[in-house]
Scaffold this motif. Sequence first.
Motif, PDB file in Angstrom:
ATOM      1  N   THR A  32      20.598 -39.292 -91.034  1.00  0.00           N
ATOM      2  CA  THR A  32      21.193 -39.579 -89.732  1.00  0.00           C
ATOM      3  C   THR A  32      21.625 -41.036 -89.722  1.00  0.00           C
ATOM      4  O   THR A  32      20.878 -41.911 -90.145  1.00  0.00           O
ATOM      5  N   GLY A  33      22.842 -41.264 -89.240  1.00  0.00           N
ATOM      6  CA  GLY A  33      23.333 -42.629 -89.190  1.00  0.00           C
ATOM      7  C   GLY A  33      24.772 -42.695 -88.716  1.00  0.00           C
ATOM      8  O   GLY A  33      25.313 -41.721 -88.179  1.00  0.00           O
ATOM      9  N   LEU A  34      25.385 -43.852 -88.946  1.00  0.00           N
ATOM     10  CA  LEU A  34      26.755 -44.103 -88.507  1.00  0.00           C
ATOM     11  C   LEU A  34      27.687 -44.139 -89.704  1.00  0.00           C
ATOM     12  O   LEU A  34      27.348 -44.695 -90.747  1.00  0.00           O
ATOM     13  N   VAL A  35      28.862 -43.582 -89.532  1.00  0.00           N
ATOM     14  CA  VAL A  35      29.898 -43.681 -90.551  1.00  0.00           C
ATOM     15  C   VAL A  35      30.579 -45.028 -90.339  1.00  0.00           C
ATOM     16  O   VAL A  35      31.115 -45.297 -89.267  1.00  0.00           O
ATOM     17  N   ILE A  36      30.539 -45.892 -91.355  1.00  0.00           N
ATOM     18  CA  ILE A  36      31.115 -47.230 -91.201  1.00  0.00           C
ATOM     19  C   ILE A  36      32.411 -47.405 -91.974  1.00  0.00           C
ATOM     20  O   ILE A  36      33.140 -48.356 -91.748  1.00  0.00           O
ATOM     21  N   SER A  37      32.707 -46.473 -92.888  1.00  0.00           N
ATOM     22  CA  SER A  37      33.939 -46.567 -93.660  1.00  0.00           C
ATOM     23  C   SER A  37      34.294 -45.194 -94.211  1.00  0.00           C
ATOM     24  O   SER A  37      33.418 -44.447 -94.634  1.00  0.00           O
ATOM     25  N   ILE A  38      35.590 -44.876 -94.194  1.00  0.00           N
ATOM     26  CA  ILE A  38      36.087 -43.632 -94.772  1.00  0.00           C
ATOM     27  C   ILE A  38      37.229 -43.978 -95.713  1.00  0.00           C
ATOM     28  O   ILE A  38      38.192 -44.634 -95.316  1.00  0.00           O
ATOM     29  N   ASN A  39      37.107 -43.543 -96.966  1.00  0.00           N
ATOM     30  CA  ASN A  39      38.166 -43.722 -97.954  1.00  0.00           C
ATOM     31  C   ASN A  39      38.623 -42.322 -98.359  1.00  0.00           C
ATOM     32  O   ASN A  39      38.015 -41.684 -99.216  1.00  0.00           O
ATOM     33  N   SER A  40      39.672 -41.841 -97.706  1.00  0.00           N
ATOM     34  CA  SER A  40      40.112 -40.462 -97.940  1.00  0.00           C
ATOM     35  C   SER A  40      40.724 -40.277 -99.325  1.00  0.00           C
ATOM     36  O   SER A  40      40.651 -39.187 -99.887  1.00  0.00           O
ATOM     37  N   ALA A  41      41.310 -41.328 -99.903  1.00  0.00           N
ATOM     38  CA  ALA A  41      41.889 -41.211-101.236  1.00  0.00           C
ATOM     39  C   ALA A  41      40.805 -40.936-102.280  1.00  0.00           C
ATOM     40  O   ALA A  41      41.006 -40.135-103.191  1.00  0.00           O
ATOM     41  N   ARG A  42      39.648 -41.564-102.123  1.00  0.00           N
ATOM     42  CA  ARG A  42      38.547 -41.360-103.063  1.00  0.00           C
ATOM     43  C   ARG A  42      37.550 -40.314-102.566  1.00  0.00           C
ATOM     44  O   ARG A  42      36.565 -40.045-103.242  1.00  0.00           O
ATOM     45  N   ARG A  43      37.808 -39.791-101.357  1.00  0.00           N
ATOM     46  CA  ARG A  43      36.914 -38.824-100.712  1.00  0.00           C
ATOM     47  C   ARG A  43      35.493 -39.385-100.641  1.00  0.00           C
ATOM     48  O   ARG A  43      34.519 -38.768-101.043  1.00  0.00           O
ATOM     49  N   GLU A  44      35.424 -40.609-100.082  1.00  0.00           N
ATOM     50  CA  GLU A  44      34.185 -41.372-100.038  1.00  0.00           C
ATOM     51  C   GLU A  44      33.897 -41.815 -98.607  1.00  0.00           C
ATOM     52  O   GLU A  44      34.808 -42.188 -97.868  1.00  0.00           O
ATOM     53  N   VAL A  45      32.627 -41.767 -98.241  1.00  0.00           N
ATOM     54  CA  VAL A  45      32.186 -42.188 -96.916  1.00  0.00           C
ATOM     55  C   VAL A  45      31.044 -43.186 -97.091  1.00  0.00           C
ATOM     56  O   VAL A  45      30.135 -42.955 -97.888  1.00  0.00           O
ATOM     57  N   LYS A  46      31.102 -44.293 -96.354  1.00  0.00           N
ATOM     58  CA  LYS A  46      29.977 -45.223 -96.318  1.00  0.00           C
ATOM     59  C   LYS A  46      29.215 -44.947 -95.034  1.00  0.00           C
ATOM     60  O   LYS A  46      29.793 -44.828 -93.960  1.00  0.00           O
ATOM     61  N   PHE A  47      27.913 -44.887 -95.178  1.00  0.00           N
ATOM     62  CA  PHE A  47      27.036 -44.380 -94.146  1.00  0.00           C
ATOM     63  C   PHE A  47      25.915 -45.382 -93.919  1.00  0.00           C
ATOM     64  O   PHE A  47      25.243 -45.791 -94.869  1.00  0.00           O
ATOM     65  N   LEU A  48      25.719 -45.825 -92.674  1.00  0.00           N
ATOM     66  CA  LEU A  48      24.613 -46.733 -92.331  1.00  0.00           C
ATOM     67  C   LEU A  48      23.501 -45.880 -91.756  1.00  0.00           C
ATOM     68  O   LEU A  48      23.631 -45.333 -90.660  1.00  0.00           O
ATOM     69  N   ARG A  49      22.412 -45.775 -92.517  1.00  0.00           N
ATOM     70  CA  ARG A  49      21.301 -44.905 -92.111  1.00  0.00           C
ATOM     71  C   ARG A  49      20.424 -45.555 -91.069  1.00  0.00           C
ATOM     72  O   ARG A  49      20.190 -46.744 -91.089  1.00  0.00           O
ATOM     73  N   ARG A  50      19.943 -44.729 -90.177  1.00  0.00           N
ATOM     74  CA  ARG A  50      18.927 -45.158 -89.203  1.00  0.00           C
ATOM     75  C   ARG A  50      17.572 -44.891 -89.807  1.00  0.00           C
ATOM     76  O   ARG A  50      17.362 -43.917 -90.504  1.00  0.00           O
ATOM     77  N   ARG A  51      16.642 -45.758 -89.531  1.00  0.00           N
ATOM     78  CA  ARG A  51      15.288 -45.566 -90.088  1.00  0.00           C
ATOM     79  C   ARG A  51      14.347 -45.050 -89.061  1.00  0.00           C
ATOM     80  O   ARG A  51      14.399 -45.116 -87.958  1.00  0.00           O
TER      81      ARG A  51
END
Length: 51
Positions: A32-51
């Motif tokens: 569970t967390g927030l999506v902080i970046s989406i790179n659709s060309a690389r099909r990559e998502v950066k995710f900030l997890r909640r602790r």
Amino acid sequence: MQLLEQALINSYNSRTAVSLVVFSPFDNAELTGLVISINSARREVKFLRRR
């Protein structure tokens, strides 16, 4: 796949938390967390997890 993409985009745009289930051969994990970046060309998502 479109539902997943839409949920990630909504989380990114509205800065709301989203829960994802990550599957692996040994153990599934719910993150569970927030999506902080989406790179659709690389099909990559950066995710900030909640602790």
